[in-house]
Design an enzyme around this catalytic site. Structure first.
Site, PDB file in Angstrom:
ATOM      1  N   HIS A 468      49.961  54.997  23.830  1.00  0.00           N
ATOM      2  CA  HIS A 468      49.614  54.450  25.133  1.00  0.00           C
ATOM      3  C   HIS A 468      48.543  53.366  25.014  1.00  0.00           C
ATOM      4  CE1 HIS A 468      47.243  54.380  28.911  1.00  0.00           C
ATOM      5  NE2 HIS A 468      48.441  54.409  29.458  1.00  0.00           N
ATOM      6  N   CYS A 844      41.720  20.221  42.923  1.00  0.00           N
ATOM      7  CA  CYS A 844      40.596  20.475  42.026  1.00  0.00           C
ATOM      8  C   CYS A 844      39.875  21.773  42.330  1.00  0.00           C
ATOM      9  CB  CYS A 844      39.608  19.312  42.051  1.00  0.00           C
ATOM     10  SG  CYS A 844      38.887  19.025  43.678  1.00  0.00           S
TER      11      CYS A 844
END
Length: 888
Positions: A468, A844
Site C-alpha cells: 500500500h 498571469c
C-alpha cells in the site's frame, strides 16, 4: 427494466473496456480480457448507476437488482460446475469494488464469500486439503467481520497473534486445520460478544450485506480523502464485481501476485512484480509476508534468496508473460495486473493502466512512441502535467556523506528530509505548523491516506514494492522506502532502532526513494536535470502547442530558473516585490511618508537606479524575449510598519517621532485594501511614481539592448483599470517619459502598453479599453475575487465546506471558474479583438500554471499563459495537451 448487471465468463462478456463509466475500471477490463479469450474466472458486474441509486434512496438496493444478480450467479454456476450455497461443491465468491478511476486500497473487498460451518467441510473435502478450507474460512470471517459487520480488524489480528504465541508458531502457514478451526471459533465468539449477533451462516444474507458494504465504502473517510486529492467526483459511484473465487493458497503449486508490464518506477521494458506461493491476494499488498520476484533477472538484481516465479513455475510464468505482452499491446499502455495460480492453472483477476512515477511515465511514453505503439501526440497526452512536480524534487548530492542507518526497497523515487513522526495525525498536525516530516510506520493502510499526503516522505519496515505504501506514494509523487526490515519501530517509546542507533520522534532523517537507503540527519540535495526522456517529451510538446509559456518573476534567480525550465519570456513582473528587499523598503517608506510631491520625487530618485538595475537584469536574462512589467499595484500602507516596535524602529531611521509616524500609518490604512487606493489609482494620484518606473524600464531596455545585442521591447502593464480614461491617463505619462528617453539617448524604443483585466467592468468594457491598450493580461487572482466577491485570504475558512457539500466542485482560486470568471475572459477577449484585431492576450494569475485552466485558455484563444518558474514545464505540457485536444 433497468439493466443493473453485466455478466462475463466462458470467453463471452457483456460490455468491454470502453464502458468504464458504467462498469467501473475493474469490471470493464474483466469483460475485455474475457472477450480476448484470456483465463478470467466468470463473474458479473453491478453497474455504477446502482451505487448512485443506493445513495439516492437511503442505502437501499435498487428494484430488480437481486433477480439480475441471481441470474448472473446461475451463469457462473453453469461455467464452474459449482453451486452458490451448496454444501457439496460450493461456489465461493469475491465481492470487489471497481470505480471508473483507480483508487487502490480505498474501497472494500470481501473474499471467500459463501463459506459457513457446513460448506467449509465440503470445500476441504473437494480440495483434498482441510487446512486450506479452514484457513479460507477464517480469512472470510475476518474480512467480512471488519468490512461488513464493522468489527475492527485489529480484534481479529490480536486473537490470531495470541494463538500463534500460545502454539509457538511464527507464521500463519504453520497452523494446522484443527488449529485454524479453533481460530474460526474464537473469531465467531468475538463477533457475537462485541456485536450481539452471530456470524451469518446464510450465503444469500452474506452476499447482499457484502454488496451493500462495498457500495457504502464509496463514502468512507479514506475514499473521500483520496477522491479529494485526485479530483474524482463523488457522483461517479463505484461498481461492484462479484466473481467466482480461484485460490492461490491451495499448496505449493498455487500462488498469487501483482505485476506491471514495465517497471513503474523507472519505465524499463521488463516484467516487474512480486508473488507469494500458497497465498491469497491480500497477502501480497498487506506486506505481512515478504514476496518473491516474478522474473529471475529481478531476483538477481535484488539479491533475493528465494526462487522467482520464472524458475519455480516455468509453465505458468510463460503463459503469464505472453498474456502481459498481449495486454500491453492491446491497451497500448503499461498494465498493472493481478493474477492467481491455482494448482498450476493461471487466472487473470485484473488489468488496468498502471500508476507510475513521472520519470517512468516519460520513459514509457517515449519508448512506446519509438516502438510505434502510440503516436508522439499520444505520448505527450499520456503524461499527467501535475506529475512533473516529481521530476523537480531534489535528489541526494552524490558527493554528500551518507550516514546510512538502514535500507529497504526503493518504492518511490526522490529524496526527502524531515522529522520522524509515527502517526498520520501527527503528520497532519506538523504540516499545519509548517514542519517537514517523514511518516514512519510498520506498514501503512488506507486509513493513513491523510498522513501520507502531509508527509515529505514515507518509511515502512514491512511491505514490498506493491505494498500500500509503495503504490500510494508513487501515485502521490512522494519518496518512499518500504520494507526496511533492519529498522525496528518502537511505537510505545516513539523510537526507531537500527542496531546501536536509536532515533526519537522529532529527530531528522533522510530517505532516498531511489536507492532505498535511510540516512541519519539532513543530507545535501541536488535539483534534477530535466533532460533525456523529459527533454524528448517537452520537445514534442513544444512542437504541438500553440500558446507560449511565460513566467511570473521579479528576481534574477527566478528568471534564470524559469529560462532553464523553458519559459519564453516574463508574463508578470510584480514591481512592488522589488521594494521589499533590504534597505529599499526604507526608501519606499520615505517616499510614502513624504509630505509633498517634492519629497516623494527625492525618494523616487533614490529608487530609480535600483529599479533600472533590476529591469536591466531581467531584460538581459530574457535576451530579447518579451518581458511584461506591472506598475506598482498594492496600496501604500502595505509597505509601512505595523507593530509599535516596528514603528519605533522606522521612526528612528527616518528621524520622525513615533507618534507622528503612527498617525500617518493610521491615515493611510484602508478598510478594504483589495478594492481601495491601489493599481492605476496610485499612478493617477501620484503620477511621479509611474514616471520613475517608466524611466527605469526604458533606460534599462536601452542598456540591455546595448549589452546583449538583442532588441528589447518592454511590455508595460497598468493594473486595476476599470475605465478607459484611467488607461489613457497613465499611458500618457508613460508615453511622455518614453519621448524623453528617446531624445536623451538618441535611440528609438519600441514598447507596448497594456492593462491587466482584473475587474468585471474592464471585461465588459474591453471594446473601449482595447482602443488604448496594446495587450490584455488577465489577472485571474483578482478577477476571481471581484467576480465572486470573495477574499482569497479569507476563502479557506469556508471553501472546503462548499466543496464537501457539493456547492462548488473545485476551489476557484486553484482551478479557473469556467462559467463566471471564464465567461468574463471570453467576453473581454471577443470584444477586445473586435476593436483591435490581433490584440495580444495572456493570463498571469495563479491559474496560468493549472492544467485545467490552461485548457480553458486554449479554448478561449489566448496567446500565452504565465506561471511561477517551477510550474513552467507543467504549463508547457498542459498547453500542448490542450492544443492536441483542440485538434492542433
Amino acid at each position: 427494466m433497468t439493466k443493473w448487471v453485466y455478466t462475463f465468463g466462458g470467453g463471452k462478456a457483456e460490455g468491454g473496456a470502453g464502458e468504464s463509466d458504467r462498469l467501473g475500471g475493474k469490471g470493464a477490463n474483466l469483460a475485455e480480457m474475457c472477450s480476448l479469450g484470456l483465463p478470467v474466472p466468470p463473474g458479473l458486474t453491478i453497474v455504477t448507476d446502482a451505487c448512485v441509486w443506493f445513495y439516492a434512496h437511503g442505502k437501499a438496493l435498487p428494484p430488480g437488482l437481486k433477480d439480475q444478480v441471481r441470474a448472473g450467479i446461475a451463469g457462473m454456476e453453469a461455467i464452474t460446475g459449482r453451486t452458490f450455497g451448496d454444501t457439496r461443491k460450493p461456489l465461493l465468491l469475491s465481492v470487489r469494488s471497481g470505480s471508473r478511476a483507480s483508487m487502490p486500497g480505498m474501497l472494500d473487498t470481501v473474499l471467500n464469500l459463501g463459506l459457513n460451518d457446513r460448506s467449509v467441510q465440503a470445500l476441504g473435502h473437494d480440495a483434498g486439503d482441510a487446512r486450506f478450507a479452514w484457513d479460507s474460512y477464517r480469512r472470510f470471517i475476518q474480512m467480512y467481520g471488519d468490512v461488513v459487520m464493522g468489527l475492527d480488524h485489529e480484534v481479529f489480528e490480536e486473537i490470531l497473534e495470541d494463538e500463534r504465541a500460545r502454539l509457538g508458531h511464527e507464521l500463519d502457514t504453520e497452523l494446522s486445520a484443527v488449529e485454524w478451526q479453533h481460530v474460526v471459533q474464537l473469531y465467531k465468539d468475538a463477533i457475537e460478544e462485541a456485536l450481539g449477533e452471530p456470524f451469518p451462516q446464510d450465503p444469500e444474507v452474506q452476499l447482499w450485506r457484502a454488496i451493500a458494504a462495498v457500495f457504502s465504502s464509496w463514502m468512507n473517510a479514506r475514499a473521500i480523502t483520496y477522491r479529494h486529492l485526485h479530483d474524482i467526483p463523488a457522483a461517479w459511484g463505484t461498481a461492484v464485481n462479484v466473481q467466482a473465487m480461484v485460490f492461490g493458497n491451495l499448496g505449493n503449486a498455487s500462488a498469487t501476485g501483482v505485476a506491471f508490464t514495465r517497471n513503474p518506477s523507472t519505465g524499463e521494458k521488463a516484467l516487474y512484480g512480486e508473488f507469494l506461493v500458497n497465498a491469497q491476494g491480500e497477502d501480497v499488498v498487506a506486506g505481512i509476508r515478504t514476496p518473491q520476484s516474478i522474473t529471475e533477472a529481478a531476483r538477481l538484481a535484488s539479491g533475493g534468496d528465494r526462487p522467482s516465479m520464472e524458475k519455480l513455475m516455468p509453465e505458468a510464468f510463460a503463459s503469464f508473460s505472453a498474456i502481459c505482452e498481449r495486454l500491453e499491446r492491446h491497451y497500448r499502455d503499461m498494465q498493472d495486473v493481478e493474477f492467481t495460480i491455482e494448482r498450476g492453472t493461471l487466472w487473470m483477476l485484473q488489468t488496468r493502466s498502471g500508476k507510475r512515477t513521472a520519470k517512468a511515465a516519460m520513459r514509457i511514453a517515449v519508448d512506446m512512441a519509438e516502438e510505434g505503439l502510440i503516436t508522439r501526440h499520444e505520448a505527450v497526452a499520456r503524461i499527467d502535467p501535475a506529475a512533473l512536480d516529481q521530476l523537480l524534487h531534489p535528489t541526494i548530492d552524490p558527493r554528500a556523506r551518507r550516514d546510512i542507518i538502514g535500507s529497504g526497497l526503493p518504492a518511490s523515487p526522490g529524496a526527502a528530509t524531515g522529522e520522524i513522526v509515527f502517526t498520520s495525525e501527527e503528520a497532519v498536525a506538523a504540516e499545519k505548523e509548517g514542519r517537514k516530516i517523514i511518516l514512519v510506520r510498520i506498514e501503512t493502510s488506507p486509513e493513513d491516506i491523510h498522513g501520507m499526503h502531509a508527509a515529505e516522505g514515507i518509511l515502512t519496515t514491512r511491505g514490498g514494492m506493491t505494498s500500500h505504501a509503495a503504490v500510494v506514494a508513487r501515485g502521490m509523487g512522494i519518496p518512499c522506502v518500504s520494507g526496511a526490515g533492519n529498522i525496528r519501530v518502537d511505537l510505545r517509546n516513539e523510537q526507531i532502532i537500527a542496531g546501536p542507533i536509536v532515533l526519537n520522534k522529532g529527530d531528522l532523517i533522510t530517505i532516498d526513494g531511489s536507492s532505498g537507503q535511510v540516512l541519519k540527519g539532513r543530507i545535501a540535495m541536488l535539483q534534477p536535470e530535466l533532460s533525456g526522456d523529459f527533454g524528448r517529451i517537452m520537445q514534442w510538446a513544444d512542437a504541438a502547442r500553440r500558446m507560449t509559456v511565460r513566467t511570473n518573476a521579479e528576481t534574477p534567480q527566478d528568471a534564470r530558473a524559469a529560462r532553464s525550465f523553458g519559459a519564453e519570456g516574463i508574463g508578470l513582473c510584480r514591481t512592488e516585490h522589488m521594494f521589499f528587499q533590504g534597505a529599499r523598503i526604507n526608501v519606499m517608506r520615505e517616499m510614502i511618508l513624504a509630505e509633498d510631491e517634492k519629497g516623494r520625487r527625492a525618494a523616487l530618485a533614490k529608487l530609480l537606479p535600483m529599479q533600472r538595475s533590476d529591469f536591466a537584469d531581467l531584460f538581459s536574462i530574457m535576451h530579447g524575449l518579451p518581458v511584461t512589467i506591472r506598475l506598482l499595484d498594492p496600496p501604500l500602507h502595505e509597505f509601512l510598519p505595523k507593530t509599535d516596535a516596528e514603528i519605533a524602529d522606522v521612526a528612528l531611521g527616518l528621524g520622525m517621532e513615533p507618534a507622528a509616524l503612527r498617525r500617518r500609518v493610521d491615515a493611510l490604512h484602508e478598510f478594504n485594501p483589495m478594492l481601495g487606493h491601489r493599481g492605476c489609482r496610485l499612478a493617477i494620484s501620484y503620477p511621479e511614481i509611474a514616471e520613475m518606473q517608466a524611466r527605469a524600464i526604458f533606460e534599462a531596455a536601452v542598456d540591455a539592448a546595448r549589452e546583449t545585442g538583442a532588441p528589447v521591447v518592454p511590455e508595460i502593464m497598468v493594473p486595476l483599470v476599470g475605465l478607459r480614461a484611467e488607461l489613457d491617463y497613465v499611458k500618457g505619462v508613460i508615453d511622455a517619459v518614453a519621448r524623453e528617453i528617446i531624445d536623451e539617448s538618441g535611440i528609438g524604443i519600441e514598447y507596448l502598453v497594456g492593462t491587466m483585466i482584473e475587474l468585471p467592468r474592464a471585461a465588459l468594457q474591453a471594446h473601449s479599453i482595447a482602443e488604448a491598450a496594446d495587450f490584455f493580461s488577465f489577472g485571474t487572482n483578482d478577477l476571481t475575487q471581484t467576480t465572486f466577491g470573495i477574499s482569497r485570504d479569507d476563502a479557506a475558512r469556508f471553501l472546503q465546506t462548499y466543496i464537501e457539500k457539493g456547492i462548488v466542485s473545485r476551489d476557484p482560486f486553484v482551478e479557473l471558474d469556467y462559467d463566471g470568471v471564464g465567461e468574463l475572459i471570453r467576453i473581454a477577449s471577443e470584444r477586445g479583438r473586435r476593436t483591435k484585431n490581433g490584440l495580444k492576450l495572456g493570463i498571469c494569475g495563479e491559474h496560468g500554471g493549472d492544467p485545467t485552466s490552461i485548457r480553458f485558455c486554449e479554448e478561449a484563444g489566448l496567446d500565452y499563459v504565465s506561471c511561477s518558474p517551477f510550474r513552467v514545464p507543467i504549463a508547457r505540457l498542459a498547453a500542448a495537451q490542450a492544443a492536441i485536444g483542440q485538434g492542433g
